[in-house]
Structure formats: C-alpha cells, structure tokens
Design a protein around this motif. Structure first.
Motif, PDB file in Angstrom:
ATOM      1  N   VAL A 220       0.839  -1.206   0.000  1.00 58.40           N
ATOM      2  CA  VAL A 220       0.000   0.000   0.000  1.00 58.40           C
ATOM      3  C   VAL A 220       0.873   1.255   0.000  1.00 58.40           C
ATOM      4  O   VAL A 220       0.640   2.203  -0.759  1.00 58.40           O
ATOM      5  N   GLY A 221       1.906   1.255   0.848  1.00 56.18           N
ATOM      6  CA  GLY A 221       2.803   2.400   0.918  1.00 56.18           C
ATOM      7  C   GLY A 221       3.542   2.641  -0.383  1.00 56.18           C
ATOM      8  O   GLY A 221       3.654   3.784  -0.860  1.00 56.18           O
ATOM      9  N   PHE A 222       4.021   1.571  -0.999  1.00 59.01           N
ATOM     10  CA  PHE A 222       4.768   1.712  -2.253  1.00 59.01           C
ATOM     11  C   PHE A 222       3.863   2.182  -3.393  1.00 59.01           C
ATOM     12  O   PHE A 222       4.303   2.928  -4.273  1.00 59.01           O
ATOM     13  N   LEU A 223       2.612   1.744  -3.393  1.00 56.18           N
ATOM     14  CA  LEU A 223       1.669   2.220  -4.411  1.00 56.18           C
ATOM     15  C   LEU A 223       1.402   3.714  -4.235  1.00 56.18           C
ATOM     16  O   LEU A 223       1.266   4.453  -5.218  1.00 56.18           O
ATOM     17  N   HIS A 224       1.337   4.164  -2.983  1.00 53.67           N
ATOM     18  CA  HIS A 224       1.184   5.603  -2.726  1.00 53.67           C
ATOM     19  C   HIS A 224       2.403   6.360  -3.239  1.00 53.67           C
ATOM     20  O   HIS A 224       2.270   7.410  -3.902  1.00 53.67           O
ATOM     21  N   ASP A 225       3.590   5.840  -2.950  1.00 51.85           N
ATOM     22  CA  ASP A 225       4.827   6.476  -3.427  1.00 51.85           C
ATOM     23  C   ASP A 225       4.854   6.535  -4.948  1.00 51.85           C
ATOM     24  O   ASP A 225       5.287   7.538  -5.534  1.00 51.85           O
ATOM     25  N   LEU A 226       4.396   5.477  -5.584  1.00 49.85           N
ATOM     26  CA  LEU A 226       4.370   5.429  -7.051  1.00 49.85           C
ATOM     27  C   LEU A 226       3.417   6.479  -7.609  1.00 49.85           C
ATOM     28  O   LEU A 226       3.724   7.144  -8.610  1.00 49.85           O
ATOM     29  N   THR A 227       2.280   6.663  -6.962  1.00 49.78           N
ATOM     30  CA  THR A 227       1.322   7.683  -7.388  1.00 49.78           C
ATOM     31  C   THR A 227       1.938   9.078  -7.302  1.00 49.78           C
ATOM     32  O   THR A 227       1.792   9.901  -8.215  1.00 49.78           O
ATOM     33  N   VAL A 228       2.643   9.324  -6.213  1.00 48.29           N
ATOM     34  CA  VAL A 228       3.301  10.624  -6.014  1.00 48.29           C
ATOM     35  C   VAL A 228       4.354  10.866  -7.085  1.00 48.29           C
ATOM     36  O   VAL A 228       4.381  11.912  -7.744  1.00 48.29           O
ATOM     37  N   GLU A 229       5.237   9.901  -7.264  1.00 46.19           N
ATOM     38  CA  GLU A 229       6.340  10.075  -8.216  1.00 46.19           C
ATOM     39  C   GLU A 229       5.839  10.126  -9.652  1.00 46.19           C
ATOM     40  O   GLU A 229       6.410  10.833 -10.488  1.00 46.19           O
TER      41      GLU A 229
END
Length: 292
Positions: A220-229
């Motif tokens: 979940v955290g990495f998907l959020h990071d991917l959305t941001v980047e």
C-alpha cells in the motif's frame, strides 16, 4: 593637376571604370549569396524550433498516456489489495469467534470464508502487480526512474508470497471446504467442516494473518509512493506544483523516491538487505555454479 602625394583613383571617379568587368558581378553575387545564407539560416533555426516543439508535444502526450495507464493499474491493484486485505483480516477473527463459541458450549457456526477464495484473491493481487511491471518495462526508455519501483514492489511481493504459504496451509486445515455436487457422494454434506483449532493453533493462525497483513501494508505504501512520483515525473511539464513524498511517523518505514541519492540507497537496500535480494543472489550463485 592632382595634388602631389594623393591617390588619383579616389579623386577621379572616371577611374572607377578601370576596375575589372567581373568585379561588379561578383559583388552582386556575393550579396545574393549572403541573402540566401541568411534565409537558409533562419529556415534552419525555425525548422529546429519546430522539431523541438513537436518533440516536446510528443513527449507530453506520451507522458500523459503512461500516467493514465499507470494510474489505472494502481487503482486496479489497490481495489484488489483492499479485497485480499479484508479477507486476510476477517478470516482469523471468524476462526477466533468460532473457537469462542465452541469453548462456551454454544453450538458454533462455522466461518463463511473459504481458503480457496482467499487464495484466488492473493493470486489476483500478484497478477495485478505484474501488470504494473509490464508498464515499467514497456516505458523504460521514457521513464527509467520507475525501475526502482519494480525492484521495491518485487521485494514486497516476494515477502507477501513468503507469508502467504504457511497462512494458506493453516486455512486449508481449519476453514470449511465446499464439495462440488459432481464430487459429492449420495447423502454426504455439501460442506466439510474441519476440526476446531485449539488455542495453540488459533494463536498461530492469528500470528500468520498479522504477518501476511503487514506485507500488504508495505505494498500500500509503495503504491502511494508510485502515485506521487508518477505525478511529479510525468505531469511536471504541465503543472508547477509538486506532490510531497510520504512522511511516515515510523522512521524505519521505507519510502520510495526517485532522486538520485535515494534511488542508489534504496536499490542497495533492496538487493542486499531484503529477503528478495538475498534470494536473487542465491539464485544467481546457483546458476553460475551450474554453468561452471
């Protein structure tokens, strides 16, 4: 008479006619060539400007295409993640309730969950993340920074698979099993209800469920990071704002960002300190030993 020491060719216009016949033509041709050169230069500069504009427009269009496909993949994965998380959280609770009913002397109601349903949800998650990998690989030349997300999510999915195996095996032991009508013997029940887990087994199931869910939190955290980047990289030419990266309260939580220093540190961490990285090294070592 001309003044002594002066240049009579400059003082007497008639002597300009003494210049070679071709000089006037040469001067005129040089003027024409100079004009043509200026025009060619201006056209070349305009052509380069047009090419650069077309290149920028194509790049923006491609970035939007990548962004739309990526966000759809993230949304699809997040939806599947929510479903598998709900199952992996509720199943241990339902088994705990089942055990409590049996211990209190009440006729227990078997859980409505099935191990195979959980397994299907888990593998749907793996398949959805694999689709994100396909996007990363397809557009590597356009967005090479996404490679760090392929590494990070690969590590996270490895941990999820590792946690899945023992958890699923326990669910097979203690969750009801539906018997298909074609496989059912005459008079046999449509559902096989396994034995009720004892306290030790129940504690183990709860622990395995918590471990599995903790790996989902990482995804979940990495998907959020991917959305941001994805927004900061692919939409930067359209908007002046930047989306801030995730700031977890726990400093040990890994956040994926795409600045050069962070990417180098993250890649080293994933490849050297995670179970996925160590497993990859072992595979490489096994391949090399077999070759030699």
């Amino acid at each position: 008479p001309p003044v002594k020491g002066s240049d009579s060719s400059h003082s007497d216009p008639s002597k300009l006619n003494d210049a070679p016949w071709w000089l006037k033509i040469l001067i005129e041709l040089l003027g024409i060539f100079a004009g043509i050169a200026v025009i060619i230069f201006q056209m070349s500069r305009q052509h380069r400007s047009n090419l650069q504009l077309q290149k920028n427009n194509f790049k923006e269009k491609l970035h939007l295409e990548i962004y739309q496909g990526l966000i759809k993949g993230i949304d699809d994965t997040s939806n599947i993640l929510s479903k598998v998380s709900a199952k992996s959280s509720n199943i241990p609770i339902s088994l705990e309730t089942y055990c409590s009913q049996a211990a209190s002397g009440v006729s227990p109601t078997p859980p409505r969950y099935r191990a195979l349903d959980f397994s299907e949800a888990h593998h749907a998650l793996i398949k959805s993340v694999a689709k994100l990998f396909h996007i990363f690989e397809r557009y590597t030349i356009a967005v090479p920074k996404f490679r760090i997300f392929q590494i990070g999510l690969g590590s996270a999915i490895h941990d999820t698979n590792e946690a899945y195996q023992p958890f699923f095996q326990k669910l097979l032991e203690y969750l009801p099993i539906d018997v298909q009508e074609a496989d059912r013997k005459f008079g046999s029940p449509p559902v096989i209800v396994p034995a009720i887990p004892d306290d030790g087994e129940l504690k183990l199931i709860l622990e395995l469920g918590r471990k599995y869910n903790s790996t989902l939190v990482v995804i979940v955290g990495f998907l959020h990071d991917l959305t941001v980047e994805a927004q900061n990289i692919l939409l930067a030419s359209l908007f002046e704002n930047r989306v801030p990266s995730r700031q977890p309260l726990d400093p040990s939580v890994i956040v994926i960002t795409t600045d050069k220093d962070s990417m180098e540190k993250l890649e080293k961490y994933f490849k050297e300190e995670t179970s996925w990285g160590k497993n990859m090294k072992q595979i490489e070592a096994d391949i090399l030993s077999n070759i030699s």
